[in-house]
Each structure stands twice: as C-alpha cells, then as structure tokens.
Design a protein around this motif. Structure first.
Motif, PDB file in Angstrom:
ATOM      1  N   PHE A 117      10.847  17.743   1.789  1.00 59.86           N
ATOM      2  CA  PHE A 117      10.082  17.098   0.745  1.00 59.86           C
ATOM      3  C   PHE A 117       8.725  16.685   1.308  1.00 59.86           C
ATOM      4  CE2 PHE A 117      14.559  15.656  -0.136  1.00 59.86           C
ATOM      5  CZ  PHE A 117      14.783  16.546  -1.160  1.00 59.86           C
ATOM      6  N   LYS A 118       7.839  16.203   0.452  1.00 60.04           N
ATOM      7  CA  LYS A 118       6.610  15.577   0.936  1.00 60.04           C
ATOM      8  C   LYS A 118       6.979  14.248   1.581  1.00 60.04           C
ATOM      9  CE  LYS A 118       2.834  15.773  -1.537  1.00 60.04           C
ATOM     10  NZ  LYS A 118       1.995  16.743  -0.820  1.00 60.04           N
ATOM     11  N   ASP A 119       6.250  13.876   2.629  1.00 62.75           N
ATOM     12  CA  ASP A 119       6.626  12.655   3.330  1.00 62.75           C
ATOM     13  C   ASP A 119       5.964  11.403   2.761  1.00 62.75           C
ATOM     14  OD1 ASP A 119       4.022  12.776   4.227  1.00 62.75           O
ATOM     15  OD2 ASP A 119       4.553  13.368   6.268  1.00 62.75           O
ATOM     16  N   GLY A 120       5.049  11.563   1.829  1.00 66.45           N
ATOM     17  CA  GLY A 120       4.421  10.402   1.208  1.00 66.45           C
ATOM     18  C   GLY A 120       3.357   9.749   2.061  1.00 66.45           C
ATOM     19  N   GLU A 121       3.036  10.360   3.190  1.00 66.38           N
ATOM     20  CA  GLU A 121       2.063   9.757   4.106  1.00 66.38           C
ATOM     21  C   GLU A 121       0.697   9.610   3.459  1.00 66.38           C
ATOM     22  OE1 GLU A 121       0.279  10.426   8.636  1.00 66.38           O
ATOM     23  OE2 GLU A 121       1.889  11.704   7.868  1.00 66.38           O
ATOM     24  N   ILE A 122       0.344  10.529   2.574  1.00 66.15           N
ATOM     25  CA  ILE A 122      -0.970  10.448   1.937  1.00 66.15           C
ATOM     26  C   ILE A 122      -1.083   9.180   1.098  1.00 66.15           C
ATOM     27  CG2 ILE A 122      -0.264  11.844  -0.060  1.00 66.15           C
ATOM     28  CD1 ILE A 122      -3.145  12.893  -0.154  1.00 66.15           C
ATOM     29  N   ILE A 123       0.013   8.786   0.434  1.00 67.30           N
ATOM     30  CA  ILE A 123       0.002   7.550  -0.352  1.00 67.30           C
ATOM     31  C   ILE A 123      -0.255   6.358   0.560  1.00 67.30           C
ATOM     32  CG2 ILE A 123       1.392   5.992  -1.788  1.00 67.30           C
ATOM     33  CD1 ILE A 123       2.885   8.439  -2.817  1.00 67.30           C
ATOM     34  N   GLU A 124       0.487   6.310   1.651  1.00 65.83           N
ATOM     35  CA  GLU A 124       0.345   5.202   2.596  1.00 65.83           C
ATOM     36  C   GLU A 124      -1.077   5.126   3.146  1.00 65.83           C
ATOM     37  OE1 GLU A 124       2.454   3.544   6.721  1.00 65.83           O
ATOM     38  OE2 GLU A 124       3.382   5.177   5.565  1.00 65.83           O
ATOM     39  N   ASN A 125      -1.629   6.257   3.539  1.00 63.95           N
ATOM     40  CA  ASN A 125      -2.975   6.261   4.124  1.00 63.95           C
ATOM     41  C   ASN A 125      -4.043   5.844   3.121  1.00 63.95           C
ATOM     42  OD1 ASN A 125      -1.905   7.124   6.548  1.00 63.95           O
ATOM     43  ND2 ASN A 125      -2.351   9.283   6.199  1.00 63.95           N
ATOM     44  N   VAL A 126      -3.939   6.370   1.915  1.00 54.60           N
ATOM     45  CA  VAL A 126      -4.926   6.040   0.882  1.00 54.60           C
ATOM     46  C   VAL A 126      -4.895   4.550   0.569  1.00 54.60           C
ATOM     47  CG1 VAL A 126      -5.440   6.276  -1.586  1.00 54.60           C
ATOM     48  CG2 VAL A 126      -5.056   8.321  -0.191  1.00 54.60           C
ATOM     49  N   TYR A 127      -3.696   4.000   0.396  1.00 54.96           N
ATOM     50  CA  TYR A 127      -3.601   2.587   0.016  1.00 54.96           C
ATOM     51  C   TYR A 127      -3.962   1.647   1.161  1.00 54.96           C
ATOM     52  CZ  TYR A 127      -2.253   3.123  -4.777  1.00 54.96           C
ATOM     53  OH  TYR A 127      -2.305   3.389  -6.121  1.00 54.96           O
ATOM     54  N   ASN A 128      -3.669   2.037   2.376  1.00 52.05           N
ATOM     55  CA  ASN A 128      -4.111   1.212   3.506  1.00 52.05           C
ATOM     56  C   ASN A 128      -5.638   1.202   3.600  1.00 52.05           C
ATOM     57  OD1 ASN A 128      -1.620   0.294   4.374  1.00 52.05           O
ATOM     58  ND2 ASN A 128      -1.324   1.971   5.829  1.00 52.05           N
ATOM     59  N   LYS A 129      -6.244   2.340   3.328  1.00 47.77           N
ATOM     60  CA  LYS A 129      -7.709   2.425   3.351  1.00 47.77           C
ATOM     61  C   LYS A 129      -8.321   1.556   2.247  1.00 47.77           C
ATOM     62  CE  LYS A 129      -9.821   6.216   1.949  1.00 47.77           C
ATOM     63  NZ  LYS A 129     -10.365   7.608   1.936  1.00 47.77           N
ATOM     64  N   LEU A 130      -7.726   1.619   1.044  1.00 44.04           N
ATOM     65  CA  LEU A 130      -8.242   0.817  -0.064  1.00 44.04           C
ATOM     66  C   LEU A 130      -8.020  -0.672   0.180  1.00 44.04           C
ATOM     67  CD1 LEU A 130      -7.047   3.062  -3.032  1.00 44.04           C
ATOM     68  CD2 LEU A 130      -9.390   2.789  -2.184  1.00 44.04           C
ATOM     69  N   ALA A 131      -6.918  -1.008   0.849  1.00 42.27           N
ATOM     70  CA  ALA A 131      -6.646  -2.409   1.184  1.00 42.27           C
ATOM     71  C   ALA A 131      -7.672  -2.926   2.195  1.00 42.27           C
ATOM     72  CB  ALA A 131      -5.230  -2.558   1.729  1.00 42.27           C
ATOM     73  N   LEU A 132      -7.976  -2.113   3.191  1.00 41.95           N
ATOM     74  CA  LEU A 132      -8.936  -2.532   4.218  1.00 41.95           C
ATOM     75  C   LEU A 132     -10.326  -2.772   3.641  1.00 41.95           C
ATOM     76  CD1 LEU A 132      -7.927  -0.317   7.279  1.00 41.95           C
ATOM     77  CD2 LEU A 132      -7.746  -2.809   7.073  1.00 41.95           C
ATOM     78  N   ARG A 133     -10.666  -2.069   2.563  1.00 39.65           N
ATOM     79  CA  ARG A 133     -11.951  -2.318   1.892  1.00 39.65           C
ATOM     80  C   ARG A 133     -12.027  -3.759   1.390  1.00 39.65           C
ATOM     81  NH1 ARG A 133     -12.980   2.827  -2.182  1.00 39.65           N
ATOM     82  NH2 ARG A 133     -12.945   4.493  -0.606  1.00 39.65           N
ATOM     83  N   LYS A 134     -10.874  -4.343   1.100  1.00 34.76           N
ATOM     84  CA  LYS A 134     -10.802  -5.726   0.631  1.00 34.76           C
ATOM     85  C   LYS A 134     -10.458  -6.688   1.772  1.00 34.76           C
ATOM     86  CE  LYS A 134     -11.423  -4.868  -3.815  1.00 34.76           C
ATOM     87  NZ  LYS A 134     -12.559  -5.438  -4.591  1.00 34.76           N
ATOM     88  N   GLY A 135     -10.435  -6.190   3.000  1.00 35.42           N
ATOM     89  CA  GLY A 135     -10.107  -7.033   4.134  1.00 35.42           C
ATOM     90  C   GLY A 135      -8.632  -7.380   4.225  1.00 35.42           C
ATOM     91  N   ILE A 136      -7.794  -6.520   3.668  1.00 32.85           N
ATOM     92  CA  ILE A 136      -6.348  -6.773   3.607  1.00 32.85           C
ATOM     93  C   ILE A 136      -5.602  -5.733   4.432  1.00 32.85           C
ATOM     94  CG2 ILE A 136      -4.340  -6.777   2.059  1.00 32.85           C
ATOM     95  CD1 ILE A 136      -6.268  -7.804  -0.147  1.00 32.85           C
ATOM     96  N   LYS A 137      -4.661  -6.183   5.259  1.00 30.37           N
ATOM     97  CA  LYS A 137      -3.823  -5.270   6.033  1.00 30.37           C
ATOM     98  C   LYS A 137      -2.370  -5.294   5.559  1.00 30.37           C
ATOM     99  CE  LYS A 137      -6.514  -5.250  10.321  1.00 30.37           C
ATOM    100  NZ  LYS A 137      -6.487  -5.514  11.796  1.00 30.37           N
ATOM    101  N   THR A 138      -1.827  -6.483   5.373  1.00 29.98           N
ATOM    102  CA  THR A 138      -0.424  -6.597   4.958  1.00 29.98           C
ATOM    103  C   THR A 138      -0.336  -7.203   3.563  1.00 29.98           C
ATOM    104  OG1 THR A 138      -0.172  -8.792   5.935  1.00 29.98           O
ATOM    105  CG2 THR A 138       0.339  -6.890   7.338  1.00 29.98           C
ATOM    106  N   ILE A 139       0.792  -6.987   2.921  1.00 23.12           N
ATOM    107  CA  ILE A 139       0.966  -7.441   1.540  1.00 23.12           C
ATOM    108  C   ILE A 139       0.865  -8.954   1.426  1.00 23.12           C
ATOM    109  CG2 ILE A 139       3.492  -7.588   1.614  1.00 23.12           C
ATOM    110  CD1 ILE A 139       3.460  -6.363  -1.242  1.00 23.12           C
TER     111      ILE A 139
END
Length: 292
Positions: free
Chosen positions: A99-121
């Motif tokens: 299957f797809k491993d979903g890594e692209i979702i994780e990478n995209v959302y971590n990048k978008l979070a970092l734009r807001k200065g956020i690393k963890t939920i």
C-alpha cells in the motif's frame, strides 16, 4: 460581577476522502455568518481540515492547500492496491507492504505546522481531537492538545506526537495506506471506531456541537474498489456514528453528488457543497448555537 458566560461551540468533522474538502466550505460559511468555533475534532479527512483550522489557517486557504496537494496524496490506482492486498494477506503477514505508506501526508502536514511554529499537536492553540485506531490493540486513541478532566482512561490520549503523524495515523484508510507505525502502535483510520468525534469534542468543553457528515453512495455496477471499501466501512461504523450523532446538537449532512473517495477533480464542487449546506441551514444553526 463576573464576566459574561461564553457558550463554547464545537464542531466534529467526519471522514470521507476527497469529500472532506467540504468541511473547509462549512467552516468558511460559519465564519461568514459570524459563528465562532471554539473546539474542533476531525477523523481521517476531517482531521486534515481540523488540524489546519486549529493551527490558524483560514478555510479558503485550506481549500487552496488541498488543491495544491490532493493529487499527490491521492495518486493511486486499483492495480497496486489490489497487489498490495495480495502481498499483505498471502505473502508476509508480519509486514505491511504494497500500500502507500502515507509518508507524503505526514511530511506535508509537518511542513504546514512548522509554518505556524508548531511541531507537536500539544502546541496547537485551539482545543483539538483527532481519533485513530490501533489495530494491534483494537483500541481507539485520541491525539489532542489537552486531556479532558473527565477522561476515564488517560492512556487513550496522546499529546506528544507531530501534527503530521497524527493526521497520517487518523487518515490511514484501509486498502489505501499502510497502518501508521509509531512505537508499539499500528494506527489506522479513526473512522473504523469514531468517524464523527462528537463525544470527544464535548469532553473538551463544548456546550454545543455541530456534527458534519457525508452519506456513502449506493453501490451499483459503476462502483469501483474504493467505493466498495468506503461503503463497507460506512456500514461497519454506522451504529457508532448514530450514537455520536445523537449526542450532537445539530447534524449537517453534506450532499456531495456521488463524489468518489479519491475523486480529486471534484474538489471545487465539494467545497461549494459544504458552504451551501451551511447557508441552507444557517437559521437553525444560529438558533442552536445562541441558545444556552
């Protein structure tokens, strides 16, 4: 004299594949009509919208982000999915491959979070809940930035997790993505046990909760594998969803006119469906949200 009582409004966004962009349309319409959301929860595709909104992204910008990344995330076809199922069940039951491993979702959302200065939920400013299911334990876990005071099992809640990992775990849709591995956990789509997280939103302090959902399309001769998988999960989770909907104060059922799970060409119409659904029901929504 004490300050005025503030009625906290929560919203629970269901899964639904590409149709989830309708949630952004819902949030945009609510903003346009002056309804402030204080607490948000989302499962699977709902978690994709909920996390971005809770981090401070505007609904219309969320829509633009989806248009930017949706084709990369949904770049699937039936053949690798089917071969993945065969590989998983018949070749090596101890590993998840094909299957797809979903890594692209994780990478995209971590990048978008970092734009807001956020690393963890736990760094997200707005109260948020994102359900997922550990298939090894057959147990629901909730990624959140605050453990509710009335929690019966604190171990069910996970705060120290990246935004991308949380969204990926909740969105690991069966027959599309591998389970999301984290330590001893193997997380999959939260929709299996909690597709509309009304109860968890309430536990975060929401006094009124709007539930946003989609109905799975009927299966016919034109249905593909993804339609069948989506319908199967909808049937499995229907009883749990009914209980969640009963706890909500208003159910917004967004009609999306047979949009498939990964039908990225219909993002525009889905966004509009969500917006229009709020406009159609705005008087009822306002009445509920303004009533103590």
């Amino acid at each position: 004299m004490g300050g005025a009582f503030v009625l906290k409004i929560g919203i629970a966004l269901s899964g639904g594949g590409i149709r989830g962009i309708a949630h952004a349309g819902v949030l945009k319409a609510l903003e346009d009509y002056g309804i402030k959301i204080d607490i948000i929860g989302g499962t699977s595709a709902g978690s994709m919208i909920a996390s971005l909104y809770a981090m401070g992204y505007a609904p219309h910008y969320i829509y633009l982000l989806f248009k930017r990344y949706a084709k990369d995330i949904a770049a699937l076809n039936t053949k690798p999915i089917l071969s993945g199922i065969q590989s998983w069940f018949f070749h090596n039951k101890k590993t998840f491959t094909g299957f797809k491993d979903g890594e692209i979702i994780e990478n995209v959302y971590n990048k978008l979070a970092l734009r807001k200065g956020i690393k963890t939920i736990e760094q997200i400013p707005m109260p948020i809940v994102i359900p997922s299911v550990d298939i090894a334990e057959s147990k629901e876990y909730v990624f959140t930035n605050q453990i509710p005071t009335e929690a019966e099992d604190n171990s069910q809640y996970i705060m120290d997790i990246s935004v991308g990992k949380a969204v990926r775990a909740s969105s690991s849709f069966p027959a599309v993505f591998n389970p999301c591995l984290m330590g001893s956990h193997a997380f999959m789509d939260g929709g299996v046990l909690d597709n509309i997280p009304v109860y968890e939103v309430k536990k975060q302090g929401a006094k009124k909760v709007i539930a946003v959902k989609f109905d799975a399309d009927p299966i016919d001769k034109s249905s593909n594998l993804m339609d069948i998988v989506m319908k199967t999960i909808d049937i499995m989770g229907s009883k749990i969803s009914e209980e969640s909907l009963e706890m909500s104060d208003f159910v917004l059922n967004v009609y999306t006119d047979k949009v498939g799970l990964l039908d990225v060409d219909k993002l525009d119409s889905c966004y509009q469906y969500g917006y229009d659904c709020v406009v159609k029901n705005i008087n009822k929504i306002k009445e509920i949200c303004e009533k103590e």
